[in-house]
Write an enzyme that holds these catalytic residues in place. Structure first.
Site, short mmCIF file in Angstrom:
data_model
loop_
_atom_site.label_atom_id
_atom_site.label_comp_id
_atom_site.label_asym_id
_atom_site.label_seq_id
_atom_site.Cartn_x
_atom_site.Cartn_y
_atom_site.Cartn_z
N ASP A 160 22.77 -1.56 4.60
CA ASP A 160 22.01 -0.52 5.30
C ASP A 160 21.05 0.08 4.29
OD1 ASP A 160 21.13 1.54 6.95
OD2 ASP A 160 23.15 2.08 7.63
N ASP A 208 14.96 3.42 8.95
CA ASP A 208 16.39 3.18 8.69
C ASP A 208 16.74 1.84 9.33
OD1 ASP A 208 19.15 3.46 8.43
OD2 ASP A 208 19.30 5.28 9.65
N HIS A 254 20.77 7.76 16.03
CA HIS A 254 20.34 9.14 15.84
C HIS A 254 18.84 9.27 15.81
CE1 HIS A 254 19.60 7.89 11.61
NE2 HIS A 254 20.61 7.07 11.86
N HIS A 302 19.57 12.61 10.08
CA HIS A 302 20.32 12.72 11.33
C HIS A 302 19.91 14.00 12.04
CE1 HIS A 302 23.48 9.46 10.78
NE2 HIS A 302 22.69 9.37 9.74
N GLU A 360 21.67 1.99 16.35
CA GLU A 360 22.59 1.24 15.50
C GLU A 360 23.98 1.05 16.09
OE1 GLU A 360 23.58 3.13 11.74
OE2 GLU A 360 22.63 4.98 12.35
N GLU A 412 20.71 -2.45 12.79
CA GLU A 412 19.99 -1.21 13.07
C GLU A 412 18.48 -1.39 12.95
OE1 GLU A 412 20.85 1.93 10.24
OE2 GLU A 412 20.12 3.47 11.61
MN MN Z 1 21.20 3.02 8.53
MN MN Z 2 21.05 5.23 10.82
#
Ligand code: MN
Ligand code: MN
Length: 295
Positions: free
Chosen positions: A85, A96, A156, A164, A189, A281
């Site tokens: 990630d 992200d 998110h 977030h 995600e 994600e």
């Molecule tokens: Mn992530």
């Molecule tokens: Mn994330």
């Protein structure tokens, strides 16, 4: 959204995508997890972008929030299922993204279902869609294929310097009914597993974020606070500072900041019944009649 903001999201997304694809060749048996994380972070910095959070390397039932410590000797093994990630930011505008690799080939189906489910949800993103609908669709798709989404992790919204922020995008049916709106930036995600479908916290932690700047006593704690304060609320790891602050004192500095509630801690999360977890994600911007995938 203002054009300048949009351009920064797009630029962060492009770098996140490039680094993600480039990093796949690092994920192989006998690679040190520390080297994988550090290489990803160096690559992002080389491209003149910021780290939105520490690169994480999660293996098998480890689901999220694991980034190696500065002296971590752990290596990836044949048969591991490895999730990477990574987060990129430009002036706080965040992209992200995550992917999973199966180093043994025994979980190919789970990864395939996970990727398809992410694609399906991204395809549904437009103004007016309710998160309830997204959660139900994902849940049905994944359970029909014989897996379970992780019920207590969600996608998110992201905002400038806020990873977030705002609404959550659930991976299960939920009672709440928030609607997506134009210009929301969303990290979608789904995490899926062959285990129970829930994560629990472990005792290990290596990711933190600034909560409230307050005076601290220990000189090393003061140094650490000074290092992280211009990140705002963006997460960091103690590993980044192990060359500037004595590695012997660093855990004590972290402890003092935790005790004084200057930083918050994100413990490593693992699957409740040690199921193997997969994670994909993408970050998207909700547009007038659909969405733009930036990663
Ligand atoms: Mn992530
Ligand atoms: Mn994330």
């Amino acid at each position: 959204m203002e054009e300048s903001e949009l351009e920064k999201y797009r630029a962060a997304g492009k770098i996140a995508c490039e680094v993600r694809e480039w990093s796949r060749s690092l994920v192989k048996p006998n690679a040190r997890m520390l080297d994988v994380a550090e290489s990803i972070e160096s690559k992002i910095l080389e491209k003149k972008a910021g780290l939105a959070f520490p690169a994480t390397v999660c293996v098998n039932d480890v689901t999220a929030h694991y980034t190696p410590k500065y002296n971590d000797e752990a290596v990836l093994r044949n048969g591991d299922v490895v999730s990477i990630d990574l987060g990129v930011h430009i002036d706080g505008f965040i992209a992200d993204t995550a992917y999973t690799m199966d180093l043994g080939g025994r979980h190919a189906r789970m990864l395939e279902v996970n990727e398809q489910a992410l694609g399906k949800i991204v395809g549904m993103i437009k103004p007016g869609v309710s998160v309830k609908e997204l959660g139900s669709t994902l849940y049905n798709m994944v359970t029909k294929a014989g897996f379970k989404p992780i019920e207590n992790l969600t996608g998110h919204e992201v905002k400038q310097y806020d990873l977030h922020a705002g609404i959550s995008i659930p991976n299960i049916p939920v009672p709440y009914d928030w609607k997506l709106k134009e210009d929301m930036v969303l990290a979608i995600e789904p995490f899926i597993t062959d285990g129970y479908g829930r994560v629990v916290e472990s005792k290990h932690a290596s990711i933190y974020s600034l909560l409230d700047k307050k005076p601290v006593r220990m000189p090393e704690a003061r140094m650490l606070l000074k290092e992280v304060e211009d990140r705002g609320k963006l997460p960091f790891t103690d590993r980044w500072y192990a060359k500037k602050i004595s590695p012997v004192k660093l855990p004590l500095a972290v402890q003092e900041l935790q005790a004084r509630k200057v930083i918050r801690t994100y413990p490593t999360l693992h699957e409740k019944e040690k199921g193997v977890v997969s994670h994909f994600e993408h970050t998207v911007i909700v547009t007038k009649d659909g969405n733009e995938l930036i990663t």
